[in-house]
Design a protein around this motif. Sequence first.
Motif, PDB file in Angstrom:
ATOM      1  N   VAL A  49      53.190  52.790 -18.900  1.00 43.23           N
ATOM      2  CA  VAL A  49      54.004  52.984 -20.100  1.00 43.23           C
ATOM      3  C   VAL A  49      54.496  51.639 -20.639  1.00 43.23           C
ATOM      4  O   VAL A  49      54.497  51.408 -21.854  1.00 43.23           O
ATOM      5  CB  VAL A  49      55.183  53.943 -19.815  1.00 43.23           C
ATOM      6  N   VAL A  50      54.893  50.735 -19.747  1.00 43.83           N
ATOM      7  CA  VAL A  50      55.323  49.399 -20.189  1.00 43.83           C
ATOM      8  C   VAL A  50      54.179  48.673 -20.888  1.00 43.83           C
ATOM      9  O   VAL A  50      54.368  48.043 -21.936  1.00 43.83           O
ATOM     10  CB  VAL A  50      55.876  48.581 -18.998  1.00 43.83           C
ATOM     11  N   LEU A  51      52.973  48.765 -20.339  1.00 41.46           N
ATOM     12  CA  LEU A  51      51.823  48.118 -20.970  1.00 41.46           C
ATOM     13  C   LEU A  51      51.485  48.754 -22.319  1.00 41.46           C
ATOM     14  O   LEU A  51      51.117  48.052 -23.267  1.00 41.46           O
ATOM     15  CB  LEU A  51      50.618  48.171 -20.041  1.00 41.46           C
ATOM     16  N   LEU A  52      51.623  50.064 -22.434  1.00 41.57           N
ATOM     17  CA  LEU A  52      51.360  50.716 -23.714  1.00 41.57           C
ATOM     18  C   LEU A  52      52.429  50.379 -24.755  1.00 41.57           C
ATOM     19  O   LEU A  52      52.114  50.238 -25.945  1.00 41.57           O
ATOM     20  CB  LEU A  52      51.246  52.228 -23.520  1.00 41.57           C
ATOM     21  N   ILE A  53      53.667  50.230 -24.327  1.00 37.00           N
ATOM     22  CA  ILE A  53      54.717  49.783 -25.257  1.00 37.00           C
ATOM     23  C   ILE A  53      54.431  48.357 -25.713  1.00 37.00           C
ATOM     24  O   ILE A  53      54.578  48.022 -26.896  1.00 37.00           O
ATOM     25  CB  ILE A  53      56.109  49.897 -24.599  1.00 37.00           C
TER      26      ILE A  53
ATOM     27  N   ALA B 115      46.793  57.645 -17.355  1.00 36.49           N
ATOM     28  CA  ALA B 115      45.905  58.792 -17.047  1.00 36.49           C
ATOM     29  C   ALA B 115      45.900  59.084 -15.554  1.00 36.49           C
ATOM     30  O   ALA B 115      45.970  60.248 -15.145  1.00 36.49           O
ATOM     31  CB  ALA B 115      44.497  58.501 -17.555  1.00 36.49           C
ATOM     32  N   ALA B 116      45.802  58.041 -14.737  1.00 39.85           N
ATOM     33  CA  ALA B 116      45.803  58.253 -13.279  1.00 39.85           C
ATOM     34  C   ALA B 116      47.133  58.826 -12.809  1.00 39.85           C
ATOM     35  O   ALA B 116      47.173  59.690 -11.912  1.00 39.85           O
ATOM     36  CB  ALA B 116      45.523  56.923 -12.559  1.00 39.85           C
ATOM     37  N   ALA B 117      48.236  58.383 -13.403  1.00 37.52           N
ATOM     38  CA  ALA B 117      49.546  58.907 -13.019  1.00 37.52           C
ATOM     39  C   ALA B 117      49.680  60.378 -13.420  1.00 37.52           C
ATOM     40  O   ALA B 117      50.227  61.183 -12.639  1.00 37.52           O
ATOM     41  CB  ALA B 117      50.657  58.089 -13.680  1.00 37.52           C
TER      42      ALA B 117
ATOM     43  N   PHE C 185      57.328  60.309  -4.433  1.00 37.86           N
ATOM     44  CA  PHE C 185      56.183  60.098  -5.315  1.00 37.86           C
ATOM     45  C   PHE C 185      55.165  59.190  -4.649  1.00 37.86           C
ATOM     46  O   PHE C 185      55.515  58.325  -3.854  1.00 37.86           O
ATOM     47  CB  PHE C 185      56.617  59.458  -6.635  1.00 37.86           C
ATOM     48  N   THR C 186      53.904  59.373  -5.006  1.00 30.60           N
ATOM     49  CA  THR C 186      52.874  58.470  -4.503  1.00 30.60           C
ATOM     50  C   THR C 186      52.901  57.184  -5.325  1.00 30.60           C
ATOM     51  O   THR C 186      53.625  57.068  -6.307  1.00 30.60           O
ATOM     52  CB  THR C 186      51.473  59.117  -4.618  1.00 30.60           C
ATOM     53  N   ILE C 187      52.059  56.239  -4.925  1.00 25.71           N
ATOM     54  CA  ILE C 187      52.009  54.956  -5.617  1.00 25.71           C
ATOM     55  C   ILE C 187      51.482  55.111  -7.038  1.00 25.71           C
ATOM     56  O   ILE C 187      51.781  54.324  -7.921  1.00 25.71           O
ATOM     57  CB  ILE C 187      51.180  53.929  -4.817  1.00 25.71           C
ATOM     58  N   TRP C 188      50.719  56.151  -7.301  1.00 26.44           N
ATOM     59  CA  TRP C 188      50.152  56.351  -8.641  1.00 26.44           C
ATOM     60  C   TRP C 188      51.099  57.089  -9.563  1.00 26.44           C
ATOM     61  O   TRP C 188      51.006  56.955 -10.782  1.00 26.44           O
ATOM     62  CB  TRP C 188      48.831  57.102  -8.565  1.00 26.44           C
ATOM     63  N   GLU C 189      52.011  57.891  -9.008  1.00 23.69           N
ATOM     64  CA  GLU C 189      52.866  58.708  -9.867  1.00 23.69           C
ATOM     65  C   GLU C 189      53.985  57.894 -10.509  1.00 23.69           C
ATOM     66  O   GLU C 189      54.004  57.741 -11.733  1.00 23.69           O
ATOM     67  CB  GLU C 189      53.444  59.863  -9.061  1.00 23.69           C
ATOM     68  N   ALA C 190      54.897  57.375  -9.739  1.00 18.45           N
ATOM     69  CA  ALA C 190      56.055  56.697 -10.330  1.00 18.45           C
ATOM     70  C   ALA C 190      55.748  55.272 -10.789  1.00 18.45           C
ATOM     71  O   ALA C 190      55.873  54.969 -11.974  1.00 18.45           O
ATOM     72  CB  ALA C 190      57.222  56.717  -9.354  1.00 18.45           C
ATOM     73  N   PRO C 191      55.342  54.371  -9.883  1.00 14.50           N
ATOM     74  CA  PRO C 191      55.136  52.996 -10.361  1.00 14.50           C
ATOM     75  C   PRO C 191      53.924  52.854 -11.276  1.00 14.50           C
ATOM     76  O   PRO C 191      53.939  52.048 -12.205  1.00 14.50           O
ATOM     77  CB  PRO C 191      54.958  52.181  -9.082  1.00 14.50           C
ATOM     78  N   GLY C 192      52.888  53.644 -11.040  1.00 17.17           N
ATOM     79  CA  GLY C 192      51.714  53.581 -11.905  1.00 17.17           C
ATOM     80  C   GLY C 192      52.029  54.041 -13.312  1.00 17.17           C
ATOM     81  O   GLY C 192      51.619  53.427 -14.302  1.00 17.17           O
TER      82      GLY C 192
END
Length: 140
Positions: A55-59, A132-134, A43-50
């Motif tokens: 998701v953590v911030l939205l939770i 969105a970027a992910a 995965f790229t840096i935007w897919e998995a960690p992004g």
Amino acid sequence: MKKLTSMYKRYMFHPILYKTVTRTSIVAVLMLLWQRYVSDGTFTIWEAPGFLCGVVLLIWAWVDYLRLDGVTIHHLLEEFKGMGKRQKKIHSTRSIIDYADEKIVSFEELEPQERTYCSLLSNLVLGLPLVAAALIASAL
């Protein structure tokens, strides 16, 4: 619960901005550490960690929203937390000279409900673009 847009006051802009910048730097460091030490190149840096950070911030934003709605988790000595705080200065007129001697309000000087609201907005401002970027990066 009051409408969220009616809760916003002009003096909340700086605390929201400061919390967003701080969280952006923390998320950037976490994403780079993930890319350096955890990633296997799939995965790229935007897919998995992004996506994970978003998701953590939205939770976290959802928990803040629930707090604003009145849901609380009682902790030891929570009722003594707000004791000893000074009251806000109330102006009887709305002249510019009334606000000349006031300083910029920091996050610690806000009321608990205003703090939660600032945290909610800063989480949304950072979490929504990350998710969105992910999603866009994974679709390409």
